[in-house]
Design a protein around this motif. Structure first.
Motif, PDB file in Angstrom:
ATOM      1  N   THR A  30      49.548 -44.423  -2.969  1.00  0.00           N
ATOM      2  CA  THR A  30      48.245 -43.813  -2.690  1.00  0.00           C
ATOM      3  C   THR A  30      47.277 -44.090  -3.835  1.00  0.00           C
ATOM      4  O   THR A  30      46.114 -44.436  -3.609  1.00  0.00           O
ATOM      5  CB  THR A  30      48.403 -42.299  -2.450  1.00  0.00           C
ATOM      6  OG1 THR A  30      49.269 -42.107  -1.327  1.00  0.00           O
ATOM      7  CG2 THR A  30      47.078 -41.638  -2.177  1.00  0.00           C
ATOM      8  N   GLU A  31      47.751 -43.961  -5.059  1.00  0.00           N
ATOM      9  CA  GLU A  31      46.910 -44.249  -6.227  1.00  0.00           C
ATOM     10  C   GLU A  31      46.486 -45.713  -6.254  1.00  0.00           C
ATOM     11  O   GLU A  31      45.349 -46.031  -6.613  1.00  0.00           O
ATOM     12  CB  GLU A  31      47.638 -43.866  -7.509  1.00  0.00           C
ATOM     13  CG  GLU A  31      47.775 -42.372  -7.675  1.00  0.00           C
ATOM     14  CD  GLU A  31      48.680 -41.963  -8.831  1.00  0.00           C
ATOM     15  OE1 GLU A  31      49.270 -42.846  -9.487  1.00  0.00           O
ATOM     16  OE2 GLU A  31      48.795 -40.751  -9.073  1.00  0.00           O
ATOM     17  N   ALA A  32      47.379 -46.626  -5.859  1.00  0.00           N
ATOM     18  CA  ALA A  32      47.041 -48.052  -5.825  1.00  0.00           C
ATOM     19  C   ALA A  32      45.949 -48.325  -4.789  1.00  0.00           C
ATOM     20  O   ALA A  32      45.034 -49.117  -5.040  1.00  0.00           O
ATOM     21  CB  ALA A  32      48.287 -48.884  -5.516  1.00  0.00           C
ATOM     22  N   ILE A  33      46.035 -47.669  -3.643  1.00  0.00           N
ATOM     23  CA  ILE A  33      44.997 -47.840  -2.623  1.00  0.00           C
ATOM     24  C   ILE A  33      43.664 -47.345  -3.157  1.00  0.00           C
ATOM     25  O   ILE A  33      42.638 -48.033  -3.054  1.00  0.00           O
ATOM     26  CB  ILE A  33      45.363 -47.083  -1.329  1.00  0.00           C
ATOM     27  CG1 ILE A  33      46.565 -47.722  -0.642  1.00  0.00           C
ATOM     28  CG2 ILE A  33      44.167 -47.043  -0.373  1.00  0.00           C
ATOM     29  CD1 ILE A  33      47.119 -46.903   0.518  1.00  0.00           C
ATOM     30  N   ARG A  34      43.645 -46.151  -3.725  1.00  0.00           N
ATOM     31  CA  ARG A  34      42.399 -45.574  -4.246  1.00  0.00           C
ATOM     32  C   ARG A  34      41.803 -46.446  -5.349  1.00  0.00           C
ATOM     33  O   ARG A  34      40.594 -46.659  -5.415  1.00  0.00           O
ATOM     34  CB  ARG A  34      42.642 -44.166  -4.759  1.00  0.00           C
ATOM     35  CG  ARG A  34      42.941 -43.187  -3.633  1.00  0.00           C
ATOM     36  CD  ARG A  34      43.277 -41.828  -4.177  1.00  0.00           C
ATOM     37  NE  ARG A  34      43.584 -40.894  -3.108  1.00  0.00           N
ATOM     38  CZ  ARG A  34      44.096 -39.688  -3.317  1.00  0.00           C
ATOM     39  NH1 ARG A  34      44.344 -39.264  -4.541  1.00  0.00           N
ATOM     40  NH2 ARG A  34      44.350 -38.901  -2.291  1.00  0.00           N
ATOM     41  N   SER A  35      42.648 -46.979  -6.217  1.00  0.00           N
ATOM     42  CA  SER A  35      42.181 -47.854  -7.293  1.00  0.00           C
ATOM     43  C   SER A  35      41.580 -49.141  -6.736  1.00  0.00           C
ATOM     44  O   SER A  35      40.545 -49.613  -7.207  1.00  0.00           O
ATOM     45  CB  SER A  35      43.347 -48.161  -8.231  1.00  0.00           C
ATOM     46  OG  SER A  35      42.949 -49.070  -9.225  1.00  0.00           O
TER      47      SER A  35
END
Length: 94
Positions: A30-35
């Protein structure tokens, strides 16, 4: 759990990230998508990413996180607007 993620078939993370289980793998995905979304917003480059797929060490799909799923907790009202079928003028929304 070792595995990787596929950025909508465009980029494969063959090294993967070791996680203790599916729940532990969802957060970094999820953090990778947001980044990735933030990077594309800053650079004003088109974003073709549609989802990240979480797999186990042998490549079996365990979960798929869409862009909307990754953003739902932080942009719930924007996602409701995006999900409607009603036409709207993007120029008036900006």
């Amino acid at each position: 759990m070792a595995g990787g993620c596929s950025l909508a078939g465009r980029v494969a993370d063959t090294a993967g990230v070791d996680c203790s289980g599916l729940e532990a793998a969802i957060r970094p995905a999820t953090e990778a998508i947001r980044s990735t979304i933030a990077d594309h917003l800053r650079s004003e480059e088109p974003l073709t990413l549609t989802a990240v797929t979480i797999t186990d060490a042998v490549g079996s799909v365990l979960s798929r996180i869409s862009l909307a799923g990754a953003l739902q907790a932080i942009l719930p009202s924007a996602l409701r607007l995006y999900a409607t079928d009603a036409p709207y003028d993007m120029g008036r929304l900006m």
